[in-house]
Each structure stands twice: as C-alpha cells, then as structure tokens.
Write an enzyme that holds these catalytic residues in place. Structure first.
Site, PDB file in Angstrom:
ATOM      1  N   LYS A 128       1.003  -1.202  -0.024  1.00 53.30           N
ATOM      2  CA  LYS A 128      -0.057   0.093   0.248  1.00 53.30           C
ATOM      3  C   LYS A 128       1.239   1.069  -0.155  1.00 53.30           C
ATOM      4  O   LYS A 128       0.747   2.102  -0.519  1.00 53.30           O
ATOM      5  CB  LYS A 128      -0.544   0.226   1.714  1.00 53.30           C
ATOM      6  CG  LYS A 128      -1.807  -1.021   1.108  1.00 53.30           C
ATOM      7  CD  LYS A 128      -2.584  -1.152   2.426  1.00 53.30           C
ATOM      8  CE  LYS A 128      -2.049  -1.411   4.012  1.00 53.30           C
ATOM      9  NZ  LYS A 128      -1.329  -2.243   3.831  1.00 53.30           N
ATOM     10  N   GLU A 184       2.227   6.696  12.154  1.00 56.66           N
ATOM     11  CA  GLU A 184       3.372   6.966  10.546  1.00 56.66           C
ATOM     12  C   GLU A 184       4.096   5.786  12.119  1.00 56.66           C
ATOM     13  O   GLU A 184       4.692   7.102  12.860  1.00 56.66           O
ATOM     14  CB  GLU A 184       3.681   7.344  10.657  1.00 56.66           C
ATOM     15  CG  GLU A 184       3.119   7.344   9.137  1.00 56.66           C
ATOM     16  CD  GLU A 184       2.977   6.638   7.984  1.00 56.66           C
ATOM     17  OE1 GLU A 184       3.751   6.683   7.440  1.00 56.66           O
ATOM     18  OE2 GLU A 184       1.983   5.311   7.727  1.00 56.66           O
ATOM     19  N   ARG A 185       5.030   5.300  11.349  1.00 59.65           N
ATOM     20  CA  ARG A 185       6.574   5.050  12.384  1.00 59.65           C
ATOM     21  C   ARG A 185       7.442   6.122  12.096  1.00 59.65           C
ATOM     22  O   ARG A 185       7.523   6.822  10.469  1.00 59.65           O
ATOM     23  CB  ARG A 185       7.045   3.581  11.722  1.00 59.65           C
ATOM     24  CG  ARG A 185       6.056   2.668  12.292  1.00 59.65           C
ATOM     25  CD  ARG A 185       6.384   1.540  10.924  1.00 59.65           C
ATOM     26  NE  ARG A 185       6.084   0.620  11.576  1.00 59.65           N
ATOM     27  CZ  ARG A 185       5.230   0.161  10.297  1.00 59.65           C
ATOM     28  NH1 ARG A 185       4.404   0.781   9.808  1.00 59.65           N
ATOM     29  NH2 ARG A 185       3.896  -1.286  10.750  1.00 59.65           N
TER      30      ARG A 185
END
Length: 456
Positions: A159, A185-186
């Site tokens: 994705k 998010e990381r």
C-alpha cells in the site's frame, strides 16, 4: 497561543490520556484547554461534561509528570493551526508546529481543524480521470480527479509503496501541490519519505503532517483533520489542484476506538466504537472539490486479516470513488503492483466518461482474466492440454496480460535495481489491444513481465 487569566479550572485526575478538570464554568465540547506545569504546556480537548463543574478531556501530550491541582487555562477556541502559503516544503505535527527544525509558521491566520464541509452549492462533482502512468490502475480502476481513492490491503502487500509511486507520478504530471497525512506512522517512514521527496525535487510543492505511532490517541485521531485543514487552505488560497494522501485511514479509526474506550463508551460491532460511521464521515465528507480548486484524495486502508467485510473497511468503502484492492495471492505470484484486477473498481468505468476505446479494452481485459481465473483449477488438476484450443489461447494471452500489468516503480529502483517506468494510458490501451488480438503471440511471458511499453 495566548491564555486567559485567571485559570479556568484545576486538574482533578489523570488516567493515561484521560484527564478530568474541575472548572469554574463549562467550556464547550471540542474546546482546547491548556494544562500548565511550570514551563510545560499540555493541550487537551474537551470530550464530555460530567457534571455542572467537571469536564473530561483527552490530552494530546504524554501525561507523565502531571499532578492534581495544576492550573488549566481556556485557549478560547477549538484546536486550530496556523496557515500560511509558506507551509509548502515543511514537515509539521498535529498543532502545525515544525518537525523539520525550521522556524514556526507565521501565526497571522488560524483555522480550526474540525470544520464543516463546504455548502452543497459550492461543490463540484468529480467526473474526470487522473492519469497516473501505472498501467493496471489507469486501465482497470482509474483514479477520479477531485475524488477519493482507497488502496485496500493487508500488511505487507504494497500500500505505502504504491502511494509513494503515485505521489512521484503526479508530482511530474500534475501542476499542483501535495499534502501527506501520516496517521500513526513510524518515524522511520517519515524520514524516508522526507528524503525521497527532497531527492526527487518535489518537496517544495508538498506538505507533510505526521502524528507518530508512539503519540497519544488524541494526536493520531486529529492529525488527519490537521492535514485536511491545510489541504483545504491550499485549495482555497492557491486555487489549484491539491493531492491529499493519507496513510493509514485504519489507524485513524483505531485511534477513535481507543478514545471511545477510554471515555467508557460501550463498544459496538466487532468491538468498534459506536460513533464509527460518524467519525469516518466527518473526515471523508470534507475531501471535496469546489469552484476554487480540487482536492483529490488517495488513502491507504489496512484490511484486518484481509477481511473486506470488517466494519471499519465497510464504513470507509462507502465514501470512495475508486477502490484498488491489493491481493496477497497476486503478491505471492510476484505480480507487482499486487492489484486484484477483478475486485478493483472505479465509479467512472463508463464509456461516456472514459471513451469507447478505453471502456472496451478494459472490459475485454477483465473478461480474459476472469476466464483464466475460472480455468485455473482445471489447469492445476489436469493440465492446460485438456483445455479446448479456444480456451488455451485465452489462457495464454491472459497470462501475458497479467504479467504485462506488472510495472517497476521509481520509488523502489534503488532496492530492486530496475529503473522505474511510466506508461501513458494510450500506450497501455494499444498494448493490451495488441495482446488480446494476438499480435504479440510470439512473445513469451518473461518478455511481458516488469516491462514498460511492449515493442511495436
């Protein structure tokens, strides 16, 4: 942010991100409050009125170190962010504060991040194709310019890579700006995206807004609204095309579920919050085009356990114009991008919008791939020799079509060693038509795999 003197109340209790505040008056729901501890400031958003003098809020900062009795000030407004045209090329957090080490944005103008969508008479219906140069998407599930597209898939099916490739493609072909919302998010992913956009020379036309995975659920819930607020501002002030990208909408739903549980609400279907449909709609209905400009959204959606009937996935699906389904079975075969060509759809798959040639070629490709899928079990058990000559020809051409719709991407060229390619829609239509007509029957499957356009 200026505060109002004297304090509006005092901190009465803190349980994780949930804080109770004893107030002299009741601030309205959604109001931003500031808990002050020396030189530190903690922002909280009012969610509940518990009694005539007690409110419950969700802190947007880590609450470790807070103690009872701390003064709480009323900011005088809901959560809002500074907006300015200099936001392009920047990386910001949920408050509009810089994450890139550069000076803060000018604070001349603010916008509330929770707002109503434009009035119906101001909106424009999306009805044009946005060409991406990604063969399988342009052919079978074209993106709608000014619409909403979802990239659905489980973990590890591509994705984020597909979204980054789309950003790369649009930055070259569309003279607009991009706003990227990193929801949960990381930070590693944020660093990678930041440096890749710098290297590609497109950062000056983009804005990145991040709410990290280790932050409060209040941050992860509101960061999508912050990014959308900037997209709306750029649409209205620059009067241009805005590409709004969100990775990942499911983490927005998860954050809302966490907040709902912390507030003591009883869960609904499959444990999701009872306000699921309202929360998804409050975000999606603001992604819209007006006479001043268009917002085109591309949203990555994690599918839990690859179950498309999950309530969160179903709630998001109802708002989309194009649906791109990423299949683990396709990825297992080495078909990248791992788009399921039969499950992916677009609202504008109509010959009045696409034109007669595009519609007929896309329909014929689907028929070939569908017939091949029907015959796969027979081929696995009895072999392709048991098929009729007509079916064998369809299978051979369908396998070449399947491999032709793979494509090397620019954003992973450093890792794969294969340079990325962009294929115009007209070339894709011509190649698919030639494959189905038998003009490339002399090619083997490997010659169609991970290529751009076929040799004429």
């Amino acid at each position: 942010m200026t505060t109002i003197q004297p304090p509006a109340g005092r901190l009465e209790s803190a349980q994780g991100p949930v804080i109770d505040i004893r107030c002299d008056y009741l601030p309205p729901l959604g109001q931003a409050l500031d808990v002050v501890d020396g030189g530190d400031r903690y922002v909280a958003v009012v969610y509940q009125h518990l009694d005539p003098g007690l409110v419950r809020a969700i802190s947007l900062h880590a609450t470790s170190g807070l103690r009872r009795g701390l003064p709480v000030y009323d900011s005088g407004a809901p959560l809002h962010v500074p907006v300015d045209k200099s936001c392009l090329g920047r990386m910001l957090n949920v408050f509009g504060a810089p994450l890139d080490g550069s000076p803060p944005l000018p604070s001349h103008t603010y916008r509330n991040i929770l707002a109503n969508p434009p009035a119906l008479e101001e909106t424009l219906p999306p009805n044009r194709i946005m060409e991406t140069g990604i063969k399988v998407i342009d052919l079978l599930c074209p993106f709608v310019r000014g619409g909403k597209t979802g990239l659905f898939g489980g973990a590890g099916v591509g994705k984020t890579v597909l979204m980054m490739e789309f950003m790369h493609a649009v930055s070259e072909s569309l003279q607009g700006v991009s706003v990227f919302a990193g929801v949960g998010e990381r930070m590693r992913e944020g660093h990678e995206l930041w440096h890749e956009m710098q290297d590609a020379g497109v950062l000056s036309r983009a804005l990145l807004v991040f709410g990290q995975m280790n932050e409060s659920p209040g941050v992860r819930f509101h960061v999508g609204y912050t990014a959308l607020t900037y997209a709306e501002y750029l649409r209205d002030s620059l009067e241009t095309e805005v590409l709004f990208l969100m990775d990942n909408v499911f983490r927005f739903v998860q954050a809302g579920s966490e907040i709902s549980g912390l507030l003591g609400r009883l869960p609904a279907t499959v444990g999701y919050q009872p306000t699921l449909l309202t929360e998804v709609a409050s975000l999606q209905e603001r992604i819209i085009s007006t006479r001043r400009g268009a917002v085109t959204a591309v949203e990555a959606v994690y599918v839990p356990a690859d179950d498309m009937s999950d309530p969160a996935v179903a709630a998001i699906l109802g708002h989309l114009d194009s649906v791109v389904i990423l299949s683990r079975q396709q990825a297992a075969k080495g078909i990248y991008p791992a788009v399921d060509p039969l499950a992916s759809t677009s609202r504008i798959m109509d010959h009045h919008v696409l034109g007669k040639q595009h519609y007929q070629v896309a329909r014929a490709v689907r028929e070939h791939l569908s017939r091949y899928r029907e015959l796969e079990d027979i081929i696995a058990m009895l072999g392709i020799e048991e098929l009729s000559a007509e079916d064998r020809l369809i299978v051979e051409r369908a396998r070449k079509l399947q491999r032709y719709l793979t494509q090397p991407f620019h954003v992973v060229a450093d890792h794969s060693g294969v340079p990325g390619v962009r294929v115009p829609l007209g070339q894709t239509l011509a190649d698919c038509d030639a494959l189905m007509a038998g003009r490339h029957d002399q090619l083997n499957e490997d010659q169609c795999y991970m290529q751009g356009a076929l040799p004429s």
